[in-house]
Design a protein around this motif. Structure first.
Motif, mmCIF file in Angstrom:
data_model
loop_
_atom_site.group_PDB
_atom_site.id
_atom_site.type_symbol
_atom_site.label_atom_id
_atom_site.label_comp_id
_atom_site.label_asym_id
_atom_site.label_seq_id
_atom_site.Cartn_x
_atom_site.Cartn_y
_atom_site.Cartn_z
ATOM 1 N N PHE A 356 0.833 -1.200 0.000
ATOM 2 C CA PHE A 356 0.000 0.000 0.000
ATOM 3 C C PHE A 356 0.872 1.256 0.000
ATOM 4 O O PHE A 356 0.644 2.198 -0.769
ATOM 5 C CB PHE A 356 -0.914 -0.025 1.228
ATOM 6 C CG PHE A 356 -1.911 1.104 1.272
ATOM 7 C CD1 PHE A 356 -3.150 0.980 0.668
ATOM 8 C CD2 PHE A 356 -1.617 2.289 1.935
ATOM 9 C CE1 PHE A 356 -4.076 2.016 0.714
ATOM 10 C CE2 PHE A 356 -2.529 3.329 1.985
ATOM 11 C CZ PHE A 356 -3.764 3.190 1.367
ATOM 12 N N PHE A 357 1.874 1.270 0.840
ATOM 13 C CA PHE A 357 2.802 2.395 0.978
ATOM 14 C C PHE A 357 3.498 2.691 -0.351
ATOM 15 O O PHE A 357 3.684 3.852 -0.732
ATOM 16 C CB PHE A 357 3.829 2.043 2.052
ATOM 17 C CG PHE A 357 4.717 3.181 2.490
ATOM 18 C CD1 PHE A 357 4.347 4.008 3.532
ATOM 19 C CD2 PHE A 357 5.949 3.399 1.881
ATOM 20 C CE1 PHE A 357 5.178 5.043 3.963
ATOM 21 C CE2 PHE A 357 6.786 4.422 2.303
ATOM 22 C CZ PHE A 357 6.396 5.251 3.343
ATOM 23 N N ASP A 358 3.864 1.644 -1.073
ATOM 24 C CA ASP A 358 4.589 1.801 -2.343
ATOM 25 C C ASP A 358 3.689 2.249 -3.487
ATOM 26 O O ASP A 358 4.187 2.725 -4.518
ATOM 27 C CB ASP A 358 5.277 0.491 -2.731
ATOM 28 C CG ASP A 358 6.448 0.142 -1.827
ATOM 29 O OD1 ASP A 358 6.955 1.056 -1.139
ATOM 30 O OD2 ASP A 358 6.840 -1.044 -1.799
ATOM 31 N N ASN A 359 2.370 2.090 -3.340
ATOM 32 C CA ASN A 359 1.455 2.370 -4.439
ATOM 33 C C ASN A 359 0.531 3.557 -4.189
ATOM 34 O O ASN A 359 -0.360 3.825 -4.989
ATOM 35 C CB ASN A 359 0.608 1.135 -4.739
ATOM 36 C CG ASN A 359 1.390 0.053 -5.444
ATOM 37 O OD1 ASN A 359 1.533 0.067 -6.670
ATOM 38 N ND2 ASN A 359 1.933 -0.885 -4.673
ATOM 39 N N ILE A 360 0.757 4.268 -3.105
ATOM 40 C CA ILE A 360 -0.066 5.428 -2.757
ATOM 41 C C ILE A 360 0.810 6.670 -2.736
ATOM 42 O O ILE A 360 2.030 6.574 -2.523
ATOM 43 C CB ILE A 360 -0.762 5.216 -1.385
ATOM 44 C CG1 ILE A 360 -1.999 6.108 -1.225
ATOM 45 C CG2 ILE A 360 0.216 5.443 -0.248
ATOM 46 C CD1 ILE A 360 -3.232 5.526 -1.814
ATOM 47 N N ARG A 361 0.230 7.840 -2.958
ATOM 48 C CA ARG A 361 0.989 9.096 -2.890
ATOM 49 C C ARG A 361 0.122 10.174 -2.261
ATOM 50 O O ARG A 361 -1.099 10.045 -2.168
ATOM 51 C CB ARG A 361 1.454 9.550 -4.278
ATOM 52 C CG ARG A 361 0.326 9.927 -5.218
ATOM 53 C CD ARG A 361 0.811 10.794 -6.376
ATOM 54 N NE ARG A 361 1.849 10.184 -7.149
ATOM 55 C CZ ARG A 361 1.662 9.380 -8.192
ATOM 56 N NH1 ARG A 361 0.434 9.073 -8.573
ATOM 57 N NH2 ARG A 361 2.680 8.883 -8.857
ATOM 58 N N ALA A 362 0.750 11.252 -1.851
ATOM 59 C CA ALA A 362 0.012 12.406 -1.328
ATOM 60 C C ALA A 362 -0.972 12.888 -2.384
ATOM 61 O O ALA A 362 -0.649 12.961 -3.575
ATOM 62 C CB ALA A 362 0.977 13.522 -0.952
ATOM 63 N N GLY A 363 -2.179 13.199 -1.944
ATOM 64 C CA GLY A 363 -3.208 13.655 -2.866
ATOM 65 C C GLY A 363 -4.151 12.568 -3.328
ATOM 66 O O GLY A 363 -5.186 12.859 -3.930
ATOM 67 N N ASP A 364 -3.813 11.291 -3.062
ATOM 68 C CA ASP A 364 -4.715 10.190 -3.427
ATOM 69 C C ASP A 364 -5.909 10.156 -2.474
ATOM 70 O O ASP A 364 -5.854 10.658 -1.352
ATOM 71 C CB ASP A 364 -3.979 8.859 -3.404
ATOM 72 C CG ASP A 364 -3.046 8.672 -4.599
ATOM 73 O OD1 ASP A 364 -3.265 9.347 -5.630
ATOM 74 O OD2 ASP A 364 -2.108 7.862 -4.506
#
Length: 420
Positions: A356-364
């Protein structure tokens, strides 16, 4: 309907007025007087601005262009300064008068393009230029845009932080009108006054994927009040990535991860237990932290009580400033997918949290449904902006319907008329 121009225009060559006020001659394509370029309309209009190069206009006074009685009418006026800022204005229905409705900038150079028709319908044009005087007050309003430049998810709002409070609605309208947000592709959007010193901007729907969003202030030199003028501000540019939407069903204990509308992962989770239920609603990822030390005392839990905790937490994705995360919770793996046992966070296995950490970014987007928790706050605890419906969001704008005044950005002043 065809009109026969006045004698002064019935020639094969006509005098053109350029931006510098100098005359040059040009011939129509076939000698037809109807193909002649617009004549110099200087004799048809009067202007309240300064006429000498040594004079400067008072930015506190509105512009006014008037058609001389019995000579014809004004058909269009475009006023713009050297930085591209337009001046909003109103044209009388009979074309007799145009006046500005938004303030001029101080210490600026303006070009005013006036289009006219005489009583026979012949088109005329005059380009006027003038400068405005310096502001009387030295007090300036600064604006800081957020977030930092970079790539974000499609849910990222734009923020504008003012360094002074603006309470008056009319003054708010001046400020808001000068804060411009342009996206490619273009989408409708609006500012919302969160407080006297903070505005948020978002589109009606989420930003398009792989969009470019540019933000800048046109406040420099604009009068806001007798003692306050706009100052310079740094522009901002961000881009968006794929459309990532995460939906956590608290009653089903499942997190579903969507990318551009396609489900690509489903993860068993645990959310907030009774008394600590996870907030319902749409949240926006604020930041990612590989390691966070989480203590119950930071959320009001007394040290040594039955609910007290002090834990090392990895792969933590933050969604509220009050401490709600999506993170690895190896201590609750047995409950994940079956029961809600956390203090408000969404917990999952370490391997799932790493993915999850690797596939998410700020603003999602991270949305929680079917929780018994309170709704996500619209403001003040992160970005709950998307929980405000569009109709209500528009009421947070100081402008009528949230729409800026003046011509569209593509409506440029044409300084040299073209042949027809």
């Amino acid at each position: 309907m065809n009109h026969i121009p006045r004698t002064r225009t019935v020639v094969s060559c006509t005098l053109l007025v350029t931006a510098l006020g100098a005359g040059v001659t040009a011939c129509g394509s076939d000698g037809d007087p109807l193909s002649a370029r617009p004549y110099d309309a200087a004799g048809l209009i009067s202007f309240n601005g300064p006429t000498g190069a040594e004079k400067r206009a008072d930015p506190d006074k509105p512009l006014e262009v008037t058609a001389k009685s019995g000579e014809g009418r004004i058909t269009d006026v475009t006023a713009q300064d050297s930085t591209g800022r337009y001046v909003a204005g109103e044209l009388a229905a009979d074309g007799s008068r145009w006046h500005s409705t938004s303030p001029l900038a101080a210490n600026a150079h303006y070009t005013v393009a006036v289009s006219t028709e005489d009583e026979d319908g012949a088109p005329g044009r005059k380009v006027l230029t003038f400068d405005t005087s310096k502001p009387r007050s030295k007090k300036r309003l600064g604006v800081t845009f957020g977030p930092d430049a970079g790539e974000y998810g499609v849910g990222q709002p734009i923020t504008a932080q003012l360094d002074q409070e603006i309470k008056d609605k009319a003054q708010r309208a001046i400020v808001e009108r000068a804060l411009r947000v342009d996206s490619v592709p273009a989408v409708p959007g609006s500012w919302y006054w969160v407080s006297d010193k903070e505005l948020h901007y978002r589109p009606k729907e989420y930003w398009p994927t792989h969009a470019t969003v540019q933000v800048h202030s046109n406040l420099d030199g604009i009068k806001i009040s007798d003692r306050l003028w706009g100052g310079k501000s740094k522009a901002l540019k961000i881009t968006t990535g794929d459309r990532i939407e995460v939906v956590t069903d608290a009653s089903a204990h499942q997190l579903t991860f969507y990318k551009n509308g396609e489900q690509i992962e489903q993860i068993p989770v645990t959310t907030g237990k009774p008394g600590y239920e996870t907030r319902n609603g749409v949240k926006v990822v604020l930041e990612k932290q590989y390691f966070v030390r989480m203590r119950g005392t930071t959320v009001g839990i007394a040290e040594g009580s039955s609910d007290s905790y002090d834990l090392p937490v990895y792969y933590a994705t933050r969604v509220t400033w009050s401490g709600e995360y999506v993170h690895a919770a190896p201590w609750s793996v047995g409950s994940q997918g079956y029961a809600n046992v956390s203090h408000g966070c969404t917990g999952m296995s370490t391997s799932s949290a790493e993915w999850f950490f690797d596939n998410i970014r700020a603003g999602d987007i991270v949305k929680v449904v079917n929780s018994n928790g309170d709704p996500m706050e619209p403001f003040g605890n992160g970005f709950g902006d998307w929980n405000v419906d569009w109709k209500k969001w528009r009421t947070g704008s100081a402008l009528t319907n949230g729409t800026p005044d003046g011509p569209a950005p593509g409506d440029a002043v044409r300084l040299q008329p073209t042949a027809v």
